[in-house]
Design a protein around this motif. Structure first.
Motif, mmCIF file in Angstrom:
data_model
loop_
_atom_site.group_PDB
_atom_site.id
_atom_site.type_symbol
_atom_site.label_atom_id
_atom_site.label_comp_id
_atom_site.label_asym_id
_atom_site.label_seq_id
_atom_site.Cartn_x
_atom_site.Cartn_y
_atom_site.Cartn_z
ATOM 1 N N LEU A 1 -28.503 -0.969 71.915
ATOM 2 C CA LEU A 1 -28.194 0.341 72.048
ATOM 3 C C LEU A 1 -29.942 1.168 72.419
ATOM 4 C CD1 LEU A 1 -25.863 1.570 68.813
ATOM 5 C CD2 LEU A 1 -25.529 1.639 71.364
ATOM 6 N N GLY A 2 -30.664 0.835 71.701
ATOM 7 C CA GLY A 2 -32.273 0.848 71.794
ATOM 8 C C GLY A 2 -32.400 0.313 73.690
ATOM 9 N N THR A 3 -32.015 -0.071 73.979
ATOM 10 C CA THR A 3 -32.117 -0.197 75.420
ATOM 11 C C THR A 3 -31.209 0.305 76.259
ATOM 12 O OG1 THR A 3 -31.826 -3.341 74.918
ATOM 13 C CG2 THR A 3 -31.471 -2.141 77.141
ATOM 14 N N ALA A 4 -30.067 0.863 76.208
ATOM 15 C CA ALA A 4 -29.626 1.435 76.693
ATOM 16 C C ALA A 4 -30.022 3.531 76.946
ATOM 17 C CB ALA A 4 -28.462 2.052 75.971
ATOM 18 N N TYR A 5 -30.369 4.005 74.895
ATOM 19 C CA TYR A 5 -31.526 4.884 75.066
ATOM 20 C C TYR A 5 -33.127 4.756 75.859
ATOM 21 C CZ TYR A 5 -28.212 6.212 71.876
ATOM 22 O OH TYR A 5 -26.896 6.514 70.634
ATOM 23 N N MET B 1 -24.676 2.817 80.615
ATOM 24 C CA MET B 1 -22.778 2.622 80.684
ATOM 25 C C MET B 1 -23.163 2.112 79.469
ATOM 26 S SD MET B 1 -22.854 1.225 85.195
ATOM 27 C CE MET B 1 -24.545 0.918 84.962
ATOM 28 N N ALA B 2 -21.432 2.272 78.968
ATOM 29 C CA ALA B 2 -20.874 1.125 77.628
ATOM 30 C C ALA B 2 -19.408 1.163 78.347
ATOM 31 C CB ALA B 2 -20.997 2.308 76.943
ATOM 32 N N VAL B 3 -18.588 -0.221 77.646
ATOM 33 C CA VAL B 3 -17.101 -0.279 77.639
ATOM 34 C C VAL B 3 -16.457 0.020 76.390
ATOM 35 C CG1 VAL B 3 -16.433 -2.291 78.249
ATOM 36 C CG2 VAL B 3 -18.089 -2.529 79.324
ATOM 37 N N PRO B 4 -15.758 0.487 76.832
ATOM 38 C CA PRO B 4 -15.625 0.832 75.061
ATOM 39 C C PRO B 4 -14.198 -0.147 74.757
ATOM 40 C CG PRO B 4 -13.716 1.966 77.229
ATOM 41 C CD PRO B 4 -14.988 1.283 77.614
ATOM 42 N N ALA C 1 -20.024 4.993 70.405
ATOM 43 C CA ALA C 1 -21.543 6.872 70.334
ATOM 44 C C ALA C 1 -22.648 7.064 71.234
ATOM 45 C CB ALA C 1 -22.846 5.976 69.416
ATOM 46 N N LEU C 2 -22.776 5.715 72.741
ATOM 47 C CA LEU C 2 -23.560 5.916 73.646
ATOM 48 C C LEU C 2 -22.341 6.647 75.441
ATOM 49 C CD1 LEU C 2 -24.768 2.670 74.674
ATOM 50 C CD2 LEU C 2 -26.157 4.653 74.462
ATOM 51 N N ILE C 3 -20.720 6.857 75.277
ATOM 52 C CA ILE C 3 -20.385 6.900 75.747
ATOM 53 C C ILE C 3 -20.615 8.723 75.374
ATOM 54 C CG2 ILE C 3 -18.052 7.599 76.312
ATOM 55 C CD1 ILE C 3 -17.698 4.821 75.855
ATOM 56 N N ARG C 4 -20.577 9.253 74.077
ATOM 57 C CA ARG C 4 -20.250 10.265 73.442
ATOM 58 C C ARG C 4 -22.082 11.492 73.776
ATOM 59 N NH1 ARG C 4 -17.619 8.969 68.839
ATOM 60 N NH2 ARG C 4 -19.571 8.744 67.721
#
Length: 383
Positions: free
Chosen positions: A240-244, A254-257, A270-273
Protein backbone atom coordinates in the motif's frame (compact mmCIF):
# COMPACT_ATOMS: atom_id res chain seq x y z
CA UNK A 1 40.77 12.01 0.85
CA UNK A 2 38.82 11.01 -2.24
CA UNK A 3 40.75 10.91 -5.51
CA UNK A 4 38.05 10.57 -8.18
CA UNK A 5 34.57 12.03 -8.73
CA UNK A 6 32.98 8.61 -8.21
CA UNK A 7 34.74 8.16 -4.89
CA UNK A 8 33.33 11.47 -3.70
CA UNK A 9 29.79 10.32 -4.51
CA UNK A 10 30.32 7.02 -2.70
CA UNK A 11 31.85 8.79 0.26
CA UNK A 12 28.97 11.25 0.56
CA UNK A 13 26.23 8.58 0.60
CA UNK A 14 28.12 6.56 3.20
CA UNK A 15 28.63 9.45 5.63
CA UNK A 16 26.59 9.11 8.81
CA UNK A 17 23.32 11.01 8.65
CA UNK A 18 23.43 11.72 4.92
CA UNK A 19 20.29 10.26 3.38
CA UNK A 20 18.67 11.02 0.05
CA UNK A 21 17.04 14.30 1.14
CA UNK A 22 20.18 15.67 2.76
CA UNK A 23 22.32 14.41 -0.12
CA UNK A 24 20.17 16.37 -2.55
CA UNK A 25 20.45 19.52 -0.42
CA UNK A 26 24.21 19.09 -0.60
CA UNK A 27 24.09 18.78 -4.39
CA UNK A 28 21.89 21.86 -4.65
CA UNK A 29 24.38 23.82 -2.54
CA UNK A 30 27.59 22.63 -4.18
CA UNK A 31 26.75 20.97 -7.48
CA UNK A 32 28.93 17.93 -6.78
CA UNK A 33 30.03 15.92 -3.72
CA UNK A 34 33.74 16.67 -4.15
CA UNK A 35 33.22 20.41 -3.64
CA UNK A 36 31.14 19.70 -0.56
CA UNK A 37 33.74 17.39 0.94
CA UNK A 38 36.56 19.87 0.32
CA UNK A 39 34.68 22.86 1.77
CA UNK A 40 35.17 24.16 5.28
CA UNK A 41 32.54 23.65 7.94
CA UNK A 42 32.00 27.40 8.03
CA UNK A 43 31.25 27.41 4.30
CA UNK A 44 28.86 24.46 4.61
CA UNK A 45 27.01 26.24 7.41
CA UNK A 46 26.91 29.48 5.43
CA UNK A 47 25.18 27.66 2.57
CA UNK A 48 22.35 26.65 4.87
CA UNK A 49 23.11 22.95 5.20
CA UNK A 50 21.74 21.16 8.28
CA UNK A 51 24.11 20.53 11.16
CA UNK A 52 24.54 16.84 10.30
CA UNK A 53 25.71 17.75 6.79
CA UNK A 54 28.06 20.41 8.10
CA UNK A 55 29.93 17.99 10.36
CA UNK A 56 29.49 14.65 8.53
CA UNK A 57 32.76 14.86 6.52
CA UNK A 58 34.68 14.52 9.79
CA UNK A 59 33.90 10.81 9.41
CA UNK A 60 35.47 10.44 5.95
CA UNK A 61 38.22 8.16 7.17
CA UNK A 62 35.67 5.77 8.70
CA UNK A 63 33.97 5.15 5.34
CA UNK A 64 37.08 4.62 3.21
CA UNK A 65 36.90 0.83 3.50
CA UNK A 66 33.25 0.90 2.48
CA UNK A 67 34.00 3.08 -0.54
CA UNK A 68 36.72 0.62 -1.57
CA UNK A 69 34.23 -2.26 -1.21
CA UNK A 70 31.76 -0.45 -3.47
CA UNK A 71 34.43 0.00 -6.13
CA UNK A 72 35.53 -3.63 -5.95
CA UNK A 73 31.91 -4.71 -6.40
CA UNK A 74 31.62 -2.53 -9.51
CA UNK A 75 34.63 -4.20 -11.16
CA UNK A 76 32.37 -7.01 -12.43
CA UNK A 77 31.21 -6.52 -16.03
CA UNK A 78 27.50 -6.54 -15.10
CA UNK A 79 27.78 -4.28 -12.06
CA UNK A 80 27.24 -0.54 -12.40
CA UNK A 81 27.33 2.48 -10.08
CA UNK A 82 25.05 5.18 -11.48
CA UNK A 83 25.20 8.67 -9.98
CA UNK A 84 22.53 11.35 -10.27
CA UNK A 85 24.52 13.18 -12.96
CA UNK A 86 24.98 10.01 -15.05
CA UNK A 87 23.01 9.93 -18.35
CA UNK A 88 21.96 6.38 -17.44
CA UNK A 89 20.09 7.66 -14.37
CA UNK A 90 16.33 7.12 -14.98
CA UNK A 91 14.58 10.50 -15.50
CA UNK A 92 11.34 9.52 -13.66
CA UNK A 93 13.39 8.76 -10.55
CA UNK A 94 15.33 12.01 -10.80
CA UNK A 95 12.07 13.98 -10.69
CA UNK A 96 10.92 12.89 -7.22
CA UNK A 97 11.63 14.97 -4.12
CA UNK A 98 14.22 12.57 -2.72
CA UNK A 99 16.02 10.76 -5.57
CA UNK A 100 18.91 8.60 -4.38
CA UNK A 101 22.23 10.27 -5.29
CA UNK A 102 23.71 6.86 -6.18
CA UNK A 103 22.23 3.66 -7.59
CA UNK A 104 23.94 0.27 -7.47
CA UNK A 105 22.78 -1.88 -10.38
CA UNK A 106 23.48 -5.42 -11.52
CA UNK A 107 22.38 -6.39 -15.03
CA UNK A 108 21.32 -4.18 -17.91
CA UNK A 109 21.30 -0.48 -17.02
CA UNK A 110 19.09 0.19 -20.06
CA UNK A 111 16.28 -1.69 -18.32
CA UNK A 112 15.74 1.32 -16.07
CA UNK A 113 15.07 3.60 -19.04
CA UNK A 114 12.19 1.59 -20.56
CA UNK A 115 8.54 2.15 -19.52
CA UNK A 116 8.00 0.17 -16.32
CA UNK A 117 4.88 -1.09 -14.57
CA UNK A 118 5.10 -2.12 -10.92
CA UNK A 119 3.25 -5.19 -9.67
CA UNK A 120 3.30 -5.59 -5.89
CA UNK A 121 1.27 -7.26 -3.19
CA UNK A 122 1.13 -9.62 -0.26
CA UNK A 123 4.06 -11.82 0.72
CA UNK A 124 1.65 -14.47 2.00
CA UNK A 125 -0.43 -14.42 -1.16
CA UNK A 126 -3.00 -17.00 -2.15
CA UNK A 127 -2.40 -19.32 -5.07
CA UNK A 128 -5.04 -17.37 -6.96
CA UNK A 129 -3.23 -14.10 -6.26
CA UNK A 130 0.13 -15.47 -7.34
CA UNK A 131 -1.37 -16.84 -10.53
CA UNK A 132 -3.03 -13.49 -11.29
CA UNK A 133 0.25 -11.64 -10.72
CA UNK A 134 2.19 -14.03 -12.93
CA UNK A 135 -0.33 -13.85 -15.76
CA UNK A 136 -0.71 -10.07 -15.54
CA UNK A 137 3.08 -9.74 -15.67
CA UNK A 138 3.41 -12.05 -18.67
CA UNK A 139 0.68 -10.21 -20.57
CA UNK A 140 2.06 -6.74 -19.76
CA UNK A 141 5.61 -7.81 -20.54
CA UNK A 142 4.52 -9.16 -23.92
CA UNK A 143 2.88 -5.77 -24.54
CA UNK A 144 6.23 -4.02 -24.16
CA UNK A 145 6.34 -2.99 -20.50
CA UNK A 146 9.17 -3.78 -18.10
CA UNK A 147 7.85 -5.45 -14.92
CA UNK A 148 9.18 -3.90 -11.72
CA UNK A 149 8.76 -5.30 -8.21
CA UNK A 150 10.54 -5.79 -4.91
CA UNK A 151 11.86 -9.39 -5.09
CA UNK A 152 9.79 -10.32 -2.02
CA UNK A 153 8.02 -13.65 -1.70
CA UNK A 154 4.43 -13.94 -2.87
CA UNK A 155 3.11 -11.45 -5.41
CA UNK A 156 6.52 -9.86 -6.13
CA UNK A 157 8.06 -13.23 -6.95
CA UNK A 158 5.14 -14.18 -9.19
CA UNK A 159 5.39 -10.88 -11.06
CA UNK A 160 9.10 -11.34 -11.78
CA UNK A 161 8.52 -14.94 -12.83
CA UNK A 162 5.68 -13.94 -15.14
CA UNK A 163 7.95 -11.56 -17.04
CA UNK A 164 10.76 -14.10 -17.24
CA UNK A 165 8.34 -16.74 -18.55
CA UNK A 166 7.87 -14.70 -21.75
CA UNK A 167 11.54 -13.62 -21.88
CA UNK A 168 10.58 -10.10 -20.91
CA UNK A 169 12.74 -7.67 -18.92
CA UNK A 170 12.06 -7.25 -15.23
CA UNK A 171 13.56 -4.97 -12.58
CA UNK A 172 13.96 -5.97 -8.93
CA UNK A 173 14.40 -3.14 -6.43
CA UNK A 174 16.10 -4.22 -3.21
CA UNK A 175 16.35 -2.72 0.27
CA UNK A 176 19.75 -4.27 0.95
CA UNK A 177 23.20 -3.71 -0.49
CA UNK A 178 23.78 -4.96 -4.06
CA UNK A 179 25.86 -7.85 -2.80
CA UNK A 180 23.04 -9.29 -0.68
CA UNK A 181 19.80 -10.93 -1.79
CA UNK A 182 16.76 -10.94 0.46
CA UNK A 183 14.96 -13.23 0.91
CA UNK A 184 17.51 -16.00 0.47
CA UNK A 185 14.92 -18.19 -1.22
CA UNK A 186 15.02 -15.84 -4.20
CA UNK A 187 18.73 -16.05 -4.95
CA UNK A 188 18.08 -18.11 -8.07
CA UNK A 189 15.38 -15.69 -9.18
CA UNK A 190 17.72 -12.74 -8.61
CA UNK A 191 20.35 -14.41 -10.78
CA UNK A 192 17.81 -14.86 -13.59
CA UNK A 193 16.66 -11.23 -13.29
CA UNK A 194 20.27 -10.06 -13.56
CA UNK A 195 20.46 -11.77 -16.95
CA UNK A 196 17.07 -10.55 -18.27
CA UNK A 197 16.77 -7.15 -16.62
CA UNK A 198 18.31 -5.45 -13.63
CA UNK A 199 18.60 -5.57 -9.86
CA UNK A 200 18.90 -2.10 -8.35
CA UNK A 201 19.30 -0.58 -4.89
CA UNK A 202 20.30 2.74 -3.38
CA UNK A 203 22.05 1.02 -0.48
CA UNK A 204 25.84 0.53 -0.65
CA UNK A 205 27.69 -2.76 -0.50
CA UNK A 206 27.31 -4.64 2.75
CA UNK A 207 24.00 -3.08 3.85
CA UNK A 208 22.06 -5.81 5.72
CA UNK A 209 18.31 -6.38 5.92
CA UNK A 210 16.69 -3.66 8.05
CA UNK A 211 12.94 -3.19 8.37
CA UNK A 212 13.19 0.59 8.06
CA UNK A 213 14.75 0.36 4.60
CA UNK A 214 11.73 -1.25 2.94
CA UNK A 215 9.66 1.95 2.74
CA UNK A 216 12.66 3.60 1.06
CA UNK A 217 12.76 0.75 -1.44
CA UNK A 218 9.03 1.06 -2.07
CA UNK A 219 9.35 4.72 -3.06
CA UNK A 220 11.86 3.69 -5.74
CA UNK A 221 9.51 1.04 -7.12
CA UNK A 222 6.74 3.62 -7.40
CA UNK A 223 8.99 6.33 -8.86
CA UNK A 224 10.58 4.11 -11.51
CA UNK A 225 7.19 2.96 -12.79
CA UNK A 226 4.54 4.73 -14.83
CA UNK A 227 1.96 2.89 -12.76
CA UNK A 228 1.62 0.50 -9.83
CA UNK A 229 -0.74 -2.49 -9.71
CA UNK A 230 -1.54 -3.98 -6.30
CA UNK A 231 -2.69 -7.62 -6.25
CA UNK A 232 -3.70 -8.82 -2.77
CA UNK A 233 -2.70 -6.61 0.13
CA UNK A 234 -3.88 -6.54 3.72
CA UNK A 235 -4.67 -3.33 5.53
CA UNK A 236 -1.08 -2.97 6.77
CA UNK A 237 0.73 -4.28 3.70
CA UNK A 238 3.88 -2.51 2.56
CA UNK A 239 2.48 -2.71 -0.96
CA UNK A 240 0.00 0.00 0.00
CA UNK A 241 2.92 2.32 0.74
CA UNK A 242 4.19 1.73 -2.78
CA UNK A 243 0.80 2.60 -4.25
CA UNK A 244 0.41 5.74 -2.15
CA UNK A 245 3.90 6.86 -3.17
CA UNK A 246 2.84 6.33 -6.78
CA UNK A 247 -0.15 8.61 -6.21
CA UNK A 248 2.08 11.25 -4.56
CA UNK A 249 4.45 11.08 -7.53
CA UNK A 250 1.54 11.59 -9.97
CA UNK A 251 1.77 8.02 -11.26
CA UNK A 252 -1.10 5.66 -12.00
CA UNK A 253 -2.25 3.52 -9.05
CA UNK A 254 -4.37 0.45 -9.72
CA UNK A 255 -5.73 -2.37 -7.58
CA UNK A 256 -7.27 -5.76 -8.32
CA UNK A 257 -10.41 -6.32 -6.21
CA UNK A 258 -11.36 -9.54 -4.48
CA UNK A 259 -13.90 -11.08 -2.16
CA UNK A 260 -15.18 -8.83 0.62
CA UNK A 261 -14.62 -11.80 2.95
CA UNK A 262 -10.93 -12.14 2.08
CA UNK A 263 -8.69 -10.19 4.52
CA UNK A 264 -5.75 -10.25 2.12
CA UNK A 265 -7.55 -7.89 -0.28
CA UNK A 266 -8.79 -5.36 2.28
CA UNK A 267 -5.88 -3.09 1.36
CA UNK A 268 -6.79 -3.26 -2.33
CA UNK A 269 -10.33 -2.16 -1.54
CA UNK A 270 -9.02 0.68 0.62
CA UNK A 271 -6.85 1.83 -2.29
CA UNK A 272 -9.84 1.81 -4.63
CA UNK A 273 -11.83 3.90 -2.16
CA UNK A 274 -8.87 6.31 -2.03
CA UNK A 275 -8.99 6.78 -5.79
CA UNK A 276 -6.92 3.97 -7.26
CA UNK A 277 -8.24 2.48 -10.50
CA UNK A 278 -10.07 -0.82 -10.21
CA UNK A 279 -8.62 -3.24 -12.75
CA UNK A 280 -9.79 -6.77 -13.51
CA UNK A 281 -7.54 -7.57 -16.45
CA UNK A 282 -4.09 -6.86 -17.81
CA UNK A 283 -5.71 -5.15 -20.79
CA UNK A 284 -7.34 -2.64 -18.44
CA UNK A 285 -3.87 -1.88 -17.04
CA UNK A 286 -2.61 -1.29 -20.58
CA UNK A 287 -5.51 1.09 -21.23
CA UNK A 288 -4.56 3.13 -18.16
CA UNK A 289 -0.87 3.19 -19.06
CA UNK A 290 -1.55 4.10 -22.69
CA UNK A 291 -3.27 7.25 -21.45
CA UNK A 292 -0.38 8.11 -19.14
CA UNK A 293 2.63 7.31 -21.37
CA UNK A 294 3.08 9.36 -24.49
CA UNK A 295 3.57 7.35 -27.70
CA UNK A 296 3.15 4.01 -25.92
CA UNK A 297 1.60 1.39 -28.19
CA UNK A 298 1.22 -2.21 -26.96
CA UNK A 299 3.18 -4.75 -29.00
CA UNK A 300 0.25 -7.18 -28.87
CA UNK A 301 -3.43 -6.35 -29.41
CA UNK A 302 -5.69 -6.18 -26.39
CA UNK A 303 -7.68 -9.36 -26.01
CA UNK A 304 -11.43 -9.72 -26.42
CA UNK A 305 -13.59 -8.49 -23.57
CA UNK A 306 -15.17 -11.93 -23.33
CA UNK A 307 -11.81 -13.38 -22.35
CA UNK A 308 -10.76 -14.20 -18.83
CA UNK A 309 -11.37 -11.08 -16.73
CA UNK A 310 -8.30 -11.67 -14.62
CA UNK A 311 -5.64 -12.19 -17.25
CA UNK A 312 -6.99 -11.55 -20.73
CA UNK A 313 -6.57 -15.21 -21.66
CA UNK A 314 -9.48 -17.10 -23.25
CA UNK A 315 -12.06 -18.40 -20.84
CA UNK A 316 -12.52 -22.14 -20.66
CA UNK A 317 -15.84 -23.97 -20.36
CA UNK A 318 -17.18 -26.82 -18.24
CA UNK A 319 -17.44 -29.46 -20.96
CA UNK A 320 -14.45 -31.34 -19.54
CA UNK A 321 -15.96 -31.58 -16.05
CA UNK A 322 -18.39 -34.17 -14.75
CA UNK A 323 -21.69 -33.12 -13.09
CA UNK A 324 -20.39 -33.54 -9.54
CA UNK A 325 -17.34 -31.36 -10.24
CA UNK A 326 -19.57 -28.69 -11.75
CA UNK A 327 -21.84 -28.89 -8.71
CA UNK A 328 -18.90 -28.36 -6.36
CA UNK A 329 -17.67 -25.34 -8.33
CA UNK A 330 -21.15 -23.85 -8.31
CA UNK A 331 -21.46 -24.51 -4.58
CA UNK A 332 -18.08 -22.89 -4.01
CA UNK A 333 -18.96 -19.63 -5.73
CA UNK A 334 -16.15 -17.08 -5.95
CA UNK A 335 -15.33 -16.60 -2.26
CA UNK A 336 -13.07 -18.75 -0.06
CA UNK A 337 -15.21 -21.48 1.45
CA UNK A 338 -14.66 -24.06 4.19
CA UNK A 339 -14.81 -27.82 3.59
CA UNK A 340 -17.78 -28.26 5.95
CA UNK A 341 -19.68 -25.50 4.19
CA UNK A 342 -19.13 -27.23 0.84
CA UNK A 343 -20.39 -30.49 2.33
CA UNK A 344 -23.70 -28.84 3.19
CA UNK A 345 -24.04 -26.93 -0.07
CA UNK A 346 -23.16 -29.81 -2.39
CA UNK A 347 -24.87 -32.57 -0.33
CA UNK A 348 -21.88 -34.92 -0.70
CA UNK A 349 -20.10 -37.29 1.65
CA UNK A 350 -16.70 -36.20 2.99
CA UNK A 351 -14.77 -38.84 1.02
CA UNK A 352 -16.44 -37.98 -2.30
CA UNK A 353 -15.97 -34.23 -1.73
CA UNK A 354 -12.29 -34.76 -0.85
CA UNK A 355 -11.78 -36.72 -4.07
CA UNK A 356 -13.48 -34.03 -6.18
CA UNK A 357 -11.51 -31.24 -4.52
CA UNK A 358 -8.25 -33.07 -5.22
CA UNK A 359 -9.17 -33.46 -8.92
CA UNK A 360 -10.14 -29.79 -9.20
CA UNK A 361 -6.94 -28.74 -7.48
CA UNK A 362 -4.83 -30.85 -9.85
CA UNK A 363 -6.66 -29.40 -12.86
CA UNK A 364 -5.96 -25.88 -11.59
CA UNK A 365 -9.61 -24.97 -11.09
CA UNK A 366 -9.34 -24.44 -7.32
CA UNK A 367 -6.60 -23.79 -4.79
CA UNK A 368 -6.41 -24.34 -1.03
CA UNK A 369 -6.36 -21.21 1.12
CA UNK A 370 -5.22 -20.69 4.70
CA UNK A 371 -7.45 -22.01 7.45
CA UNK A 372 -8.68 -25.03 5.49
CA UNK A 373 -10.60 -22.98 2.91
CA UNK A 374 -10.80 -23.50 -0.85
CA UNK A 375 -11.20 -20.97 -3.64
CA UNK A 376 -11.85 -21.07 -7.38
CA UNK A 377 -8.94 -19.99 -9.56
CA UNK A 378 -10.46 -20.08 -13.04
CA UNK A 379 -13.25 -18.35 -14.92
CA UNK A 380 -14.89 -21.32 -16.59
CA UNK A 381 -17.77 -20.33 -18.78
CA UNK A 382 -21.09 -21.10 -17.19
CA UNK A 383 -19.81 -20.50 -13.67
Amino acid sequence: MTDTPLESWLCMVRLKGIGALTGNRILEAYGDPASYLDATEADRAARGLPRVAVTAPRGRAAVEDGVAADQRWAEAADCHIITLNDPRYPPPLARIADPPPVLFLRGDAEALLAPQIAIVGARHASENGRRTAEEFAAHLSAAGLTITSGLALGIDTAAHEGALAVNGPTVAVMATGPDRVYPRENRGLAHAIGHCGAIVTEMPVGTPVTRGLFPRRNRLIAALSVGTVVIEAGRNSGALGTAYRAIEADREAMAVPGSIHNPVVKGCHALIRAGARLVESADQVIEEIARAVEDFTPRVPASNNEDNTETGHPASDWTALDPQEIAVLEAMGHDPVAFDTLLRRASLTPDILSSILLKLELSGDIAPCSGGYYMRTSNRAGG
